[in-house]
Design a protein around this motif. Structure first.
Motif, PDB file in Angstrom:
ATOM      1  N   UNK A 146      84.021  37.083   4.501  1.00 31.21           N
ATOM      2  CA  UNK A 146      84.783  35.962   5.056  1.00 31.21           C
ATOM      3  C   UNK A 146      84.272  35.550   6.429  1.00 31.21           C
ATOM      4  N   UNK A 147      83.593  36.462   7.117  1.00 28.13           N
ATOM      5  CA  UNK A 147      83.081  36.165   8.456  1.00 28.13           C
ATOM      6  C   UNK A 147      81.620  35.719   8.442  1.00 28.13           C
ATOM      7  N   UNK A 148      80.986  35.724   7.274  1.00 25.69           N
ATOM      8  CA  UNK A 148      79.551  35.472   7.226  1.00 25.69           C
ATOM      9  C   UNK A 148      79.159  34.069   7.683  1.00 25.69           C
ATOM     10  N   UNK A 149      79.831  32.981   7.241  1.00 26.38           N
ATOM     11  CA  UNK A 149      79.427  31.664   7.760  1.00 26.38           C
ATOM     12  C   UNK A 149      79.495  31.588   9.280  1.00 26.38           C
ATOM     13  N   UNK A 150      80.546  32.167   9.885  1.00 27.24           N
ATOM     14  CA  UNK A 150      80.643  32.174  11.342  1.00 27.24           C
ATOM     15  C   UNK A 150      79.545  33.058  11.950  1.00 27.24           C
ATOM     16  N   UNK A 151      79.245  34.181  11.287  1.00 30.59           N
ATOM     17  CA  UNK A 151      78.183  35.061  11.771  1.00 30.59           C
ATOM     18  C   UNK A 151      76.835  34.356  11.721  1.00 30.59           C
ATOM     19  N   UNK A 152      76.603  33.557  10.680  1.00 30.58           N
ATOM     20  CA  UNK A 152      75.360  32.799  10.581  1.00 30.58           C
ATOM     21  C   UNK A 152      75.262  31.783  11.708  1.00 30.58           C
ATOM     22  N   UNK A 153      76.397  31.146  12.033  1.00 25.92           N
ATOM     23  CA  UNK A 153      76.401  30.209  13.159  1.00 25.92           C
ATOM     24  C   UNK A 153      76.101  30.937  14.459  1.00 25.92           C
ATOM     25  N   UNK A 154      76.719  32.131  14.647  1.00 27.10           N
ATOM     26  CA  UNK A 154      76.454  32.913  15.848  1.00 27.10           C
ATOM     27  C   UNK A 154      74.993  33.366  15.899  1.00 27.10           C
ATOM     28  N   UNK A 155      74.465  33.779  14.744  1.00 24.30           N
ATOM     29  CA  UNK A 155      73.064  34.175  14.678  1.00 24.30           C
ATOM     30  C   UNK A 155      72.158  32.992  14.994  1.00 24.30           C
ATOM     31  N   UNK A 351      72.493  21.669  11.705  1.00 18.82           N
ATOM     32  CA  UNK A 351      73.529  21.470  10.692  1.00 18.82           C
ATOM     33  C   UNK A 351      72.977  21.755   9.304  1.00 18.82           C
ATOM     34  N   UNK A 352      71.771  21.285   9.036  1.00 21.82           N
ATOM     35  CA  UNK A 352      71.144  21.531   7.747  1.00 21.82           C
ATOM     36  C   UNK A 352      70.879  23.019   7.533  1.00 21.82           C
ATOM     37  N   UNK A 353      70.349  23.693   8.566  1.00 17.76           N
ATOM     38  CA  UNK A 353      70.045  25.121   8.459  1.00 17.76           C
ATOM     39  C   UNK A 353      71.318  25.938   8.266  1.00 17.76           C
ATOM     40  N   UNK A 354      72.362  25.577   8.974  1.00 19.74           N
ATOM     41  CA  UNK A 354      73.635  26.294   8.875  1.00 19.74           C
ATOM     42  C   UNK A 354      74.172  26.259   7.445  1.00 19.74           C
ATOM     43  N   UNK A 355      74.178  25.067   6.853  1.00 22.52           N
ATOM     44  CA  UNK A 355      74.689  24.930   5.487  1.00 22.52           C
ATOM     45  C   UNK A 355      73.773  25.660   4.510  1.00 22.52           C
ATOM     46  N   UNK A 356      72.465  25.435   4.633  1.00 21.45           N
ATOM     47  CA  UNK A 356      71.536  26.053   3.686  1.00 21.45           C
ATOM     48  C   UNK A 356      71.572  27.575   3.785  1.00 21.45           C
ATOM     49  N   UNK A 357      71.564  28.115   4.995  1.00 17.96           N
ATOM     50  CA  UNK A 357      71.575  29.567   5.166  1.00 17.96           C
ATOM     51  C   UNK A 357      72.850  30.182   4.599  1.00 17.96           C
ATOM     52  N   UNK A 358      73.984  29.538   4.850  1.00 17.13           N
ATOM     53  CA  UNK A 358      75.253  30.057   4.322  1.00 17.13           C
ATOM     54  C   UNK A 358      75.255  30.026   2.800  1.00 17.13           C
ATOM     55  N   UNK A 359      74.785  28.931   2.232  1.00 18.57           N
ATOM     56  CA  UNK A 359      74.768  28.808   0.771  1.00 18.57           C
ATOM     57  C   UNK A 359      73.832  29.832   0.141  1.00 18.57           C
ATOM     58  N   UNK A 360      72.652  30.005   0.737  1.00 20.94           N
ATOM     59  CA  UNK A 360      71.686  30.949   0.172  1.00 20.94           C
ATOM     60  C   UNK A 360      72.203  32.385   0.272  1.00 20.94           C
ATOM     61  N   UNK A 361      72.735  32.774   1.430  1.00 19.04           N
ATOM     62  CA  UNK A 361      73.208  34.143   1.604  1.00 19.04           C
ATOM     63  C   UNK A 361      74.401  34.449   0.699  1.00 19.04           C
ATOM     64  N   UNK A 362      75.340  33.516   0.608  1.00 19.87           N
ATOM     65  CA  UNK A 362      76.559  33.775  -0.161  1.00 19.87           C
ATOM     66  C   UNK A 362      76.348  33.607  -1.657  1.00 19.87           C
ATOM     67  N   UNK A 363      75.248  32.987  -2.055  1.00 19.59           N
ATOM     68  CA  UNK A 363      74.973  32.794  -3.476  1.00 19.59           C
ATOM     69  C   UNK A 363      73.881  33.732  -3.976  1.00 19.59           C
ATOM     70  N   UNK A 364      73.635  34.821  -3.230  1.00 25.12           N
ATOM     71  CA  UNK A 364      72.612  35.796  -3.615  1.00 25.12           C
ATOM     72  C   UNK A 364      73.225  37.195  -3.674  1.00 25.12           C
ATOM     73  N   UNK A 365      73.051  37.931  -4.780  1.00 29.17           N
ATOM     74  CA  UNK A 365      73.534  39.319  -4.846  1.00 29.17           C
ATOM     75  C   UNK A 365      72.854  40.178  -3.787  1.00 29.17           C
ATOM     76  N   UNK A 366      73.548  41.212  -3.315  1.00 27.44           N
ATOM     77  CA  UNK A 366      73.024  42.024  -2.216  1.00 27.44           C
ATOM     78  C   UNK A 366      71.707  42.700  -2.571  1.00 27.44           C
TER      79      UNK A 366
END
Length: 440
Positions: A146-155, A351-366
């Protein structure tokens, strides 16, 4: 596990991770801006090349960085999914530290040549190819989903703030003493490796021992290729930035078009990161939650328009202000327009990187994150390094201004094509995972 969102900075491991990312980016961006300027300046001064010939050398510099990335990306992704991920990142940062020390010595002794620069650029590419997948795969394991999109923004803030101060500091330090930026970068890379030591060990899920490592590498590429959603998100960034590689020609603009020298080059390199940092900061307080796919696509369109504006910055400034200067800002009008356009470019790219990174990370198995991140990293590197080659070749044929304008228009066309070829992108309403839930 609770579903309540925890701010990433409340997690100690993430704080050390953030510091490692920030210091490493600060170091590498300072190195990159100096390497590019030295290559162009040496080509013009020591080899007597014309502007177009020296611009081509910048393209070749990008090619020398891309070749190891292309060859080693499958290995780097496999390493991030096979070994403890902090260790992979620390070893890679150590290699980059040795590159910085070597460049500092050759610059200090005034023995640096174009061939040496190309060799060290390639070694720098080797280090970067292993840092990317390992660092990207760490974050999802130290913060809750649940914190990953915010963590990606912080990163991304760590990346963008480092990208603001790295080029600016590199340019200023180079103007004072050409070898100093490399000594500082080496110290920062040592700090990055030390910071990662305080993050808890991050082990990937066990791989099947009976499966050959080459097959495991191929599985990562095959998985990305078979998931249209991931493929569309990754390749959009690849082709858009591949064409609109304005930053590759910043040394040309700084030295011969805007005539602002290495200090001005630092400002130009920092400008996109200023815009990106502002957007990243905003996203940490107000994360995107709805219509994320369409917002990503529109952001790339703005990115292309800003690239065109930067390409024509000297002409726009001269046409609007006549004498080409803005007294109130104590800078040339062309420089002012260029900075504004680069800030807008960076904001839209963030903005593009934020959306793409969140989508890729959350749509990929660990168990596939390292390998999918390596494919994504290859796309990013291809767009940057091959973008430099494309920009250098285009500048040799069309001139630097024509090359930048052509690239910006190409990015807009690519976005329209990808919206049609991959409707999954514009139809992504939220960051909710859409993958099958397991790797092949």
């Amino acid at each position: 596990m609770t579903t309540k969102e925890i701010h990433p900075l409340a997690i100690a491991d993430f704080r050390f991770y953030w510091l490692a990312r920030f210091t490493a980016v600060l170091a590498t961006m300072g190195m990159v801006v100096v390497i590019g300027y030295q290559a162009y300046d040496i080509a013009r001064s020591d080899y007597g090349m014309s502007i177009r010939e020296a611009s081509l050398q910048l393209g070749l510099l990008g090619l020398f960085q891309f070749v190891p990335l292309a060859l080693l990306t499958p290995v780097a992704g496999w390493a991030a999914d096979r070994w403890e991920r902090r260790t992979v990142a620390r070893v890679a940062n150590s290699i980059d530290m040795l590159v910085a020390l070597a460049l500092g010595w050759f610059t200090y002794s005034d023995t640096l040549t174009l061939p040496l620069l190309f060799v060290f650029a390639a070694l720098h590419g080797v280090a970067r190819v292993f840092v990317g997948p390992s660092m990207s795969a760490i974050a999802p394991n130290i913060v809750p989903p649940t914190s990953l999109p915010r963590a990606i923004a912080m990163s991304s803030i760590a990346w963008q703030v480092g990208s603001v101060f790295g080029p600016a500091a590199g340019g200023l330090l180079f103007a004072t003493n050409p070898s100093t930026p490399y000594w500082v970068s080496a110290a920062l890379l040592l700090l990055a490796s030390t910071s990662l030591s305080f993050v808890k060990p991050v082990y990937p899920p066990p791989m099947e021992r009976k499966v050959h490592p080459v097959r495991q590498m191929i599985d990562g590429i095959r998985y990305t290729w078979s998931e249209r959603f991931l493929l569309g998100a990754i390749t959009l960034d690849l082709f858009a930035v591949l064409l609109a590689g304005a930053t590759a020609l910043l040394p040309v603009y700084a030295r011969d078009i805007l005539q602002v020298g290495p200090d001005g080059l630092g400002q130009l390199r920092a400008a996109p990161a200023i815009g990106a940092s502002l957007v990243a900061l905003l996203l940490t307080f107000r994360p995107l939650r709805h219509n994320v796919g369409s917002k990503m696509l529109w952001a790339v369109v703005v990115f292309g328009l800003a690239t065109i504006g930067f390409g024509l910055s000297h002409e726009i400034g001269t046409h609007v202000f006549g004498d080409g200067r803005i007294a109130a800002l104590n800078m040339g009008a062309g420089m002012a327009v260029a900075l504004i356009m680069l800030i807008l470019l960076g904001a839209s790219d963030m903005l593009s990187v934020y959306v793409r990174s969140s989508l890729v990370q959350l749509n990929t198995p660990d168990d596939m994150r390292g390998r999918v991140s390596s494919v994504s990293g290859l796309a990013i590197s291809a767009s940057n390094e091959l973008g430099e080659l494309q920009s250098g070749v285009a500048a040799a044929l069309l001139g630097p201004v024509g090359a930048v304008v052509f690239g910006g228009a190409g990015a807009i066309i690519v976005t329209g094509a990808w919206a049609w070829l991959f409707p999954e992108l514009k139809n992504a309403r939220t960051f909710e995972p859409q993958y099958r839930g397991k790797s092949p």
